[in-house]
Design an enzyme around this catalytic site. Structure first.
Site, PDB file in Angstrom:
ATOM      1  N   GLU A  28       0.828  -1.196   0.000  1.00  0.00           N
ATOM      2  CA  GLU A  28       0.000   0.000   0.000  1.00  0.00           C
ATOM      3  C   GLU A  28       0.871   1.259   0.000  1.00  0.00           C
ATOM      4  O   GLU A  28       1.854   1.335   0.748  1.00  0.00           O
ATOM      5  CB  GLU A  28      -0.897   0.004   1.255  1.00  0.00           C
ATOM      6  CG  GLU A  28      -2.013  -1.033   1.159  1.00  0.00           C
ATOM      7  CD  GLU A  28      -2.486  -1.524   2.507  1.00  0.00           C
ATOM      8  OE1 GLU A  28      -2.440  -0.764   3.483  1.00  0.00           O
ATOM      9  OE2 GLU A  28      -2.884  -2.707   2.583  1.00  0.00           O
ATOM     10  N   GLU A  53      -4.680  -7.015   1.986  1.00  0.00           N
ATOM     11  CA  GLU A  53      -3.464  -7.703   2.408  1.00  0.00           C
ATOM     12  C   GLU A  53      -3.493  -9.192   2.110  1.00  0.00           C
ATOM     13  O   GLU A  53      -2.476  -9.779   1.741  1.00  0.00           O
ATOM     14  CB  GLU A  53      -3.200  -7.481   3.900  1.00  0.00           C
ATOM     15  CG  GLU A  53      -2.683  -6.082   4.264  1.00  0.00           C
ATOM     16  CD  GLU A  53      -3.792  -5.070   4.470  1.00  0.00           C
ATOM     17  OE1 GLU A  53      -4.971  -5.428   4.287  1.00  0.00           O
ATOM     18  OE2 GLU A  53      -3.485  -3.906   4.823  1.00  0.00           O
ATOM     19  N   ASP A  78       1.062  -5.185  12.787  1.00  0.00           N
ATOM     20  CA  ASP A  78      -0.232  -5.380  13.442  1.00  0.00           C
ATOM     21  C   ASP A  78      -1.312  -5.857  12.477  1.00  0.00           C
ATOM     22  O   ASP A  78      -2.277  -6.492  12.887  1.00  0.00           O
ATOM     23  CB  ASP A  78      -0.714  -4.059  14.047  1.00  0.00           C
ATOM     24  CG  ASP A  78       0.346  -3.365  14.867  1.00  0.00           C
ATOM     25  OD1 ASP A  78       0.204  -3.308  16.073  1.00  0.00           O
ATOM     26  OD2 ASP A  78       1.356  -2.889  14.286  1.00  0.00           O
ATOM     27  N   PHE A  79      -1.162  -5.511  11.206  1.00  0.00           N
ATOM     28  CA  PHE A  79      -2.206  -5.844  10.240  1.00  0.00           C
ATOM     29  C   PHE A  79      -2.099  -7.287   9.761  1.00  0.00           C
ATOM     30  O   PHE A  79      -2.921  -7.748   8.973  1.00  0.00           O
ATOM     31  CB  PHE A  79      -2.164  -4.896   9.029  1.00  0.00           C
ATOM     32  CG  PHE A  79      -2.203  -3.434   9.390  1.00  0.00           C
ATOM     33  CD1 PHE A  79      -2.739  -3.002  10.599  1.00  0.00           C
ATOM     34  CD2 PHE A  79      -1.693  -2.474   8.528  1.00  0.00           C
ATOM     35  CE1 PHE A  79      -2.772  -1.655  10.933  1.00  0.00           C
ATOM     36  CE2 PHE A  79      -1.716  -1.119   8.848  1.00  0.00           C
ATOM     37  CZ  PHE A  79      -2.252  -0.709  10.058  1.00  0.00           C
ATOM     38  N   ILE A  80      -1.105  -7.989  10.221  1.00  0.00           N
ATOM     39  CA  ILE A  80      -0.883  -9.363   9.765  1.00  0.00           C
ATOM     40  C   ILE A  80      -2.065 -10.263  10.100  1.00  0.00           C
ATOM     41  O   ILE A  80      -2.265 -11.307   9.465  1.00  0.00           O
ATOM     42  CB  ILE A  80       0.436  -9.911  10.380  1.00  0.00           C
ATOM     43  CG1 ILE A  80       1.029 -10.985   9.490  1.00  0.00           C
ATOM     44  CG2 ILE A  80       0.249 -10.412  11.784  1.00  0.00           C
ATOM     45  CD1 ILE A  80       1.660 -10.463   8.246  1.00  0.00           C
ATOM     46  N   HIS A 122      -1.563  -0.630  16.723  1.00  0.00           N
ATOM     47  CA  HIS A 122      -0.580  -0.116  15.769  1.00  0.00           C
ATOM     48  C   HIS A 122       0.843  -0.146  16.318  1.00  0.00           C
ATOM     49  O   HIS A 122       1.747   0.392  15.697  1.00  0.00           O
ATOM     50  CB  HIS A 122      -0.908   1.336  15.369  1.00  0.00           C
ATOM     51  CG  HIS A 122      -2.082   1.461  14.466  1.00  0.00           C
ATOM     52  ND1 HIS A 122      -3.365   1.235  14.884  1.00  0.00           N
ATOM     53  CD2 HIS A 122      -2.179   1.772  13.143  1.00  0.00           C
ATOM     54  CE1 HIS A 122      -4.201   1.423  13.868  1.00  0.00           C
ATOM     55  NE2 HIS A 122      -3.506   1.746  12.814  1.00  0.00           N
TER      56      HIS A 122
HETATM   57  C1  LIG Z   1      -5.918  -3.816   7.530  1.00  0.00           C
HETATM   58  C2  LIG Z   1      -5.301  -2.478   7.451  1.00  0.00           C
HETATM   59  N1  LIG Z   1      -4.514  -2.178   6.399  1.00  0.00           N
HETATM   60  C3  LIG Z   1      -3.945  -0.968   6.309  1.00  0.00           C
HETATM   61  C4  LIG Z   1      -4.155  -0.014   7.257  1.00  0.00           C
HETATM   62  C5  LIG Z   1      -3.502   1.363   7.159  1.00  0.00           C
HETATM   63  N2  LIG Z   1      -4.518   2.370   6.812  1.00  0.00           N
HETATM   64  C6  LIG Z   1      -5.086   3.128   7.749  1.00  0.00           C
HETATM   65  S1  LIG Z   1      -6.253   4.158   7.117  1.00  0.00           S
HETATM   66  C7  LIG Z   1      -5.969   3.584   5.562  1.00  0.00           C
HETATM   67  C8  LIG Z   1      -6.730   4.144   4.401  1.00  0.00           C
HETATM   68  C9  LIG Z   1      -8.165   3.847   4.506  1.00  0.00           C
HETATM   69  O1  LIG Z   1      -8.820   4.356   3.402  1.00  0.00           O
HETATM   70  P1  LIG Z   1     -10.390   4.514   3.421  1.00  0.00           P
HETATM   71  O2  LIG Z   1     -10.999   3.218   3.835  1.00  0.00           O
HETATM   72  O3  LIG Z   1     -10.808   5.075   2.123  1.00  0.00           O
HETATM   73  O4  LIG Z   1     -10.671   5.522   4.601  1.00  0.00           O
HETATM   74  P2  LIG Z   1     -10.239   7.059   4.691  1.00  0.00           P
HETATM   75  O5  LIG Z   1      -8.962   7.089   5.451  1.00  0.00           O
HETATM   76  O6  LIG Z   1     -10.123   7.596   3.324  1.00  0.00           O
HETATM   77  O7  LIG Z   1     -11.339   7.685   5.469  1.00  0.00           O
HETATM   78  C10 LIG Z   1      -4.983   2.604   5.560  1.00  0.00           C
HETATM   79  C11 LIG Z   1      -4.485   1.908   4.358  1.00  0.00           C
HETATM   80  C12 LIG Z   1      -4.958  -0.368   8.358  1.00  0.00           C
HETATM   81  N3  LIG Z   1      -5.179   0.477   9.348  1.00  0.00           N
HETATM   82  N4  LIG Z   1      -5.535  -1.591   8.416  1.00  0.00           N
END
Ligand SMILES: Cc1ncc(C[n+]2csc(CCOP(=O)(O)OP(=O)(O)O)c2C)c(N)n1
Ligand SMILES: Cc1ncc(C[n+]2csc(CCOP(=O)(O)OP(=O)(O)O)c2C)c(N)n1
Ligand SMILES: [Mg+2]
Ligand SMILES: [Mg+2]
Lengths: 336, 339, 339, 336
Positions: A28, A53, A78-80, A122
């Protein structure tokens, strides 16, 4: 050459990518996180992913089986939980199931660790959980030289390696997740960990080999990652009290360097394991079992979090092992 | 929609905005740790949905969980104290902004993208068994629509015919990734393919969201099963406070100096073909310029868009909300400013 | 489709069937351990797809992985030895029937439902980078279409525009669960909603599958991106050998005695309302009776359906295939029958 | 009353469901696997799921938070990889994150273990991995009485419990996955584990309390699940050689009964841990750490799988700890 921790990792990856076309990077936001690699190697080799993931970690397994050497990024370890199957039942088992006929040369890169107030979803380390899966190697560098050398070794390795990058050591992670550019917040960043000399030409650090960071005869502090620096700080204080502490930087959680552990135990007869990952059913237990099984008589203690890491900075500090905690635990063990 | 209803919606939006701005201020002052994902820009979506909830309804929230909690009536002082990490916070300082839990309101949040889907399914299941007529809603971003557990939840909720409304706040971005670059098909069709009705609404207009949610929620309440609402909106403060993309825009010269040099070195080094390198640079540049463009060309503040419908009354409501929230936050801070 | 092509397809189907029957025999004799999921009934689907694969193409397989491997030309003796758990098996006896790995054919299987999706994405990614013009296919059941990683894979494959063909073998059941009872929407629409072309074909007719796969695979080969094929078929031997549902059908009196008594006791005990209890019993009974009905009313053997197109030639091809496969399996067994 | 292992579990669940309307059951194929519960409590309380473990395990968390007491079935614990997040970051963290204000009374029921030739993606135990997550309890009964008592305790518990049901002890699992109704295959089923007396009226067995299955003074064999029976067999053989082995059935992996472990270690001064889960970074290490930290001097050994469980029955037998392996390891430890 002097480099930051994150530069050292990038240097290793860029070197490997230049050497071997099969090395690719995906995860990502890598189009910005790995901007320099993208600019140099192009979008065919540095690829953004959706927040999927399971699919892309599983895809890394398939890609590695079919000839590529992927470095796949799971932002935070943590996301594992959302994609463990790709490691537990796929990556780690292909070699065993295929009778050794098929191997999976992939690197999982993930950030780990706490100390900046992001709370327990996190800031985990989870290296104990991952090391418990036979067929996976897990490495955790504590400084730029090892970060570079272990990344290189991980890429060259023909089996899956999880490379964990502590957020307190990686400037850009701390900028992203910790300060967000603010000048009025501070973190206890170990400066020798965040920046340091990286020997040129780049060379691999063997996976599974620990390193004595400080020699001592009275007690061995066995640890890794950021805690190495905390332990060195504690050792200095112990020195002030006339106690010579040895500090061992494991560097790899799996395979563990049993030889280094046993020789430290045999030498000092006192072992303190300092872990930033959950204390139970993890690294400290494994060290205890290795020593106990060997028959070497050594007293033993361990410190580390027993619970989810709380949000408030002061509560978090109580839970994560700091130099003072280490000093106290070592001192207690010696008194015992 | 009648004036009174709209005023109520706007008032809630203003309360949410005020809370977010207060949190932002505390964060800027270094009093809130870690990442802070503001919900500024999502207020119309949240207001339009939450207005339909009643006691016994539940909310599964993502990493932007303060606006729904504020709108739902959570105690502002306790929320603020939690963000500050204090013992008297709503979670005793142990959860923080990504992990807010308010049992009385059956509302819980999580920082794992997509996890509000399964949580919402569970809330709705409990509602259907223990509190017939009550519903659950789950909020999430469009990026979460690529996370397996969210997709599974769409199927499970329909299959169990649960009283659950999925609310996808589509700001078009997941951190620094343009969602359309990594998302195939259209999300409202995706939801429909899982067998539920799906509405696409303008997420800047609380009245429009209110209208769509009314249908979705009353249908769920009546036992008609789940529905999906896709509301386009924007994040006025980027992904989180200190968003690196926004910092580049705000200080292009300084930031570009930092980024530019290694970038030029990279391009100059041995590597891909020039064509590939240009493509790589292009995609970096595009991300930044799209963000810049989006910010320059579009007026996407839902408080302005929805507020316009109310004329001067909006200003009044906004000032009221502001003073209420500020007073509560001040209470949280009281006597501890120096801490 | 011309006669020759159809004969080739049928011949492969017969080979697969022969291998499955040989495996079934070994299993019945107690020489194969654990669960054995036969692919009897899927042969037309597999033949129609695999016929288009060439050297360098890859296959990601599920828990019914022997038919595609047989069709793709894997060494029969080595496969049989593996099922028998012998050191000279294709995985040295370490993988077994759910975990067959054939590196030369770029083919791998896994017993985790849905995992052939991500694996296929990875295979296709490697193809696109290292072997342009080559493709990957992944096989899975309709039940796997509710597993998050499979859904994520649909999106990822389109988003990366990979040369991957998803082949969903829809037999309508996931173990003892009727998939339509737990699946919302229609699967071919679901795939389409992820932005890829999707074909629904009769999985009993190898020629029909062949036709659809030709389009899907040649499109993927040419860089057109992924596609989805939904092929309705059946499992002639139930979910796995010794399938409890089939045992009930085969020995209703004996099995019912075993099941019936505790069931009656349960119904008689304190618990739900009578209406609920009747509903519970109904759903148990329905499952069993639907299985019975399916087996009685429909002729769903693809070897018959596709074979009919070939007339007597089919018998000949079948006999040939049988003797080839039996000879290979016999080689595997040679000198070890007593083991 | 005499019951099979699986009857004992069903009895506990039926009892709890009759007592408390909030107890519900869901998972794949439960309409047939739990046919008797379905017939008694109806389809509102016994619900089939799609193959969507992440969604329905996560849903169990939400359902538990909102007032139900779900028993959610993940058929085989091996599948936890696809849905670990629901445990790791949700179920196990709600209580911690909410400052103790919200709890998650749910039971995850899953089968585990090998010995019937299904290979390493279907025969894992993974209790070490799960026990490493603070906030989760993990129980592993070795006989019908404990199966019933621990299931009851799990349902009554206000925090999440993973209840692992060994397939060699559960007749129906072995029928499903092992024999498939064949008469010509056999498995080494411990008869005292698969069937036995269950005390009436049903009562809970406290989570976190171990049980001495056989007393002895020369060596303590600490184990759980099927291995308890293997250890008892080995103890009998050791008795023949004049060695008195104590056999401890842990029953719960988390929390561990440290008291029981320490008193056995103090008494025998020799501890052998027998684990069917992966040996590294798991239960045996934790036991070693508990003993080492206590200061009790005790020699230590451990046996268990170091790798993925291979498919072939004879290879599998080599990897899983059997009575002979235990005998030999105990004997070696005593000689040491
Ligand atoms: C399973 C997981 N993968 C990656 C992340 C890191 N992460 C946190 S917010 C985010 C983006 C989320 O995008 P969206 O669902 O569009 O929500 P927005 O932040 O745009 O409100 C990511 C990739 C996470 N927290 N959890
Ligand atoms: C993640 C996961 N969940 C559950 C199972 C147990 N399981 C094995 S096969 C199967 C049914 C699969 O159904 P489908 O995908 O339709 O394939 P079919 O067996 O009908 O060919 C299930 C639930 C599994 N192996 N993996
Ligand atoms: Mg978004
Ligand atoms: Mg099926």
């Amino acid at each position: 050459m002097r480099m930051t921790f994150s530069q050292a990792i990038e240097e290793a990856i860029a070197y490997a990518m230049a050497q071997d076309e099969r090395v690719i990077v995906f995860g990502e936001d890598v189009h910005l996180l790995r901007m320099n690699l993208l600019a140099r190697f192009g979008p065919q080799r540095v690829m953004n992913t959706p927040i999927s993931e399971s699919a892309f970690l599983g895809a890394a397994v398939g890609a590695a089986m079919a000839g590529l050497r992927p470095i796949v990024e799971v932002m935070l370890v943590d996301f594992i939980g959302v994609c463990l199957d790709a490691l537990l039942n796929q990556a780690a088992k292909v070699e065993a199931f295929s009778g050794g006929r098929w191997r999976v040369p992939m690197v999982v890169r993930a950030s780990c660790g706490g100390g900046y107030g992001d709370a327990g979803q996190h800031e985990q380390c989870l290296w104990g959980l991952l090391a418990g899966i036979p067929g996976l190697a897990v490495v955790v560098p504590s400084n730029p030289a090892d970060a570079c050398g272990l990344m290189l070794a991980s890429i060259l390795n023909n089996s899956p390696v999880v490379f964990l990058e502590h957020k307190l050591l990686s400037d850009y992670w701390l900028l992203y997740l910790g300060s967000g550019g603010r000048k009025n917040v501070s973190f206890d960043v170990p400066s020798d960990g965040a920046e340091g000399e990286v020997p040129l030409p780049l060379s691999a650090v063997p996976i599974g080999s620990a390193k004595v960071r400080r020699a001592g005869k009275d007690i061995a502090i066995i640890t890794l990652g950021v805690s190495v620096h905390r332990a060195l700080e504690a050792a200095e204080k112990l020195w002030g009290r006339g106690i010579e502490a040895e500090v061992i930087d494991l560097r790899s959680v799996s395979p563990l360097d049993s030889e280094a552990i046993l020789s430290a135990a045999a030498k000092t007869r006192r072992v303190l394991v300092v872990d930033e990952d959950y204390l139970g059913f993890g690294l400290s237990g494994e060290v205890a079992a290795i020593i106990s099984s060997s028959g070497i008589q050594s007293s033993f203690a361990r410190i580390g979090p027993l619970q989810a890491i709380p949000y408030a900075r002061h509560l978090e500090d109580e839970v994560l092992p700091g130099a003072d905690d280490i000093f106290r635990a070592a001192f207690d063990l010696i008194q015992r | 929609m009648d004036e009174i209803k709209l005023e109520k919606l706007y008032s809630q939006m203003a309360r949410m905005r005020s809370f977010e701005l207060a949190a932002s201020d505390l964060w800027q002052r270094g009093m809130i740790s870690g990442e802070l994902h503001l919900g500024t820009g999502e207020e119309a979506v949240v207001a339009g949905v939450v207005a339909h909830l009643v006691e016994g309804d539940a909310m599964a929230l993502d990493h932007r969980s303060t606006p729904p909690l504020v709108a739902r009536g959570a105690d502002i002082k306790l929320l603020a104290s939690e963000l500050l990490g204090w013992q008297d916070g709503i979670c005793r300082g142990r959860g923080g902004h990504m992990h807010l839990f308010v049992p009385d309101l059956l509302s819980a949040s999580s920082g794992i993208v997509g996890s509000s889907g399964p949580l919402g399914v569970g809330f709705a299941l409990a509602a259907s068994r223990l509190r017939p007529g009550k519903v659950a809603v789950c909020f999430f971003g469009e990026g979460a629509m690529n996370q397996g557990m969210m997709l599974e939840s769409l199927n499970l909720a329909v299959s169990w015919k649960l009283p659950l409304v999925f609310v996808c706040k589509d700001n078009g971005w997941a951190i620094t990734t343009r969602s359309k670059d990594v998302t195939s098909g259209r999300l409202e069709r995706r939801a429909r393919a899982f067998g539920m009705p799906s509405w696409r609404v303008n997420g800047l207009r609380a009245d429009k969201v209110w209208e769509a949610s009314r249908r979705a929620i009353s249908r769920a309440r009546a036992g008609g099963g789940p529905a999906f609402i896709l509301a386009r909106c924007t994040h006025l403060d980027g992904h989180f406070l200190g968003d690196p993309l926004l910092r580049v825009l705000e200080d292009p010269v300084g930031q570009m100096r930092e980024i530019g040099e290694p970038l030029i070195k990279s391009v100059a080094s041995e590597g891909a073909t020039w064509k590939e390198k240009v493509a790589g640079l292009g995609s970096i540049g595009k991300t930044i310029s799209v963000v810049a463009l989006e910010r320059r060309l579009r007026k996407l503040d839902p408080l302005e868009v929805t507020g316009k419908l109310l004329g001067d009354k909006a200003l009044e409501l906004r000032a009221e909300a502001e003073s209420e929230i500020e007073a509560e936050v001040a209470k949280a801070l009281k006597g501890r400013e120096g801490l």
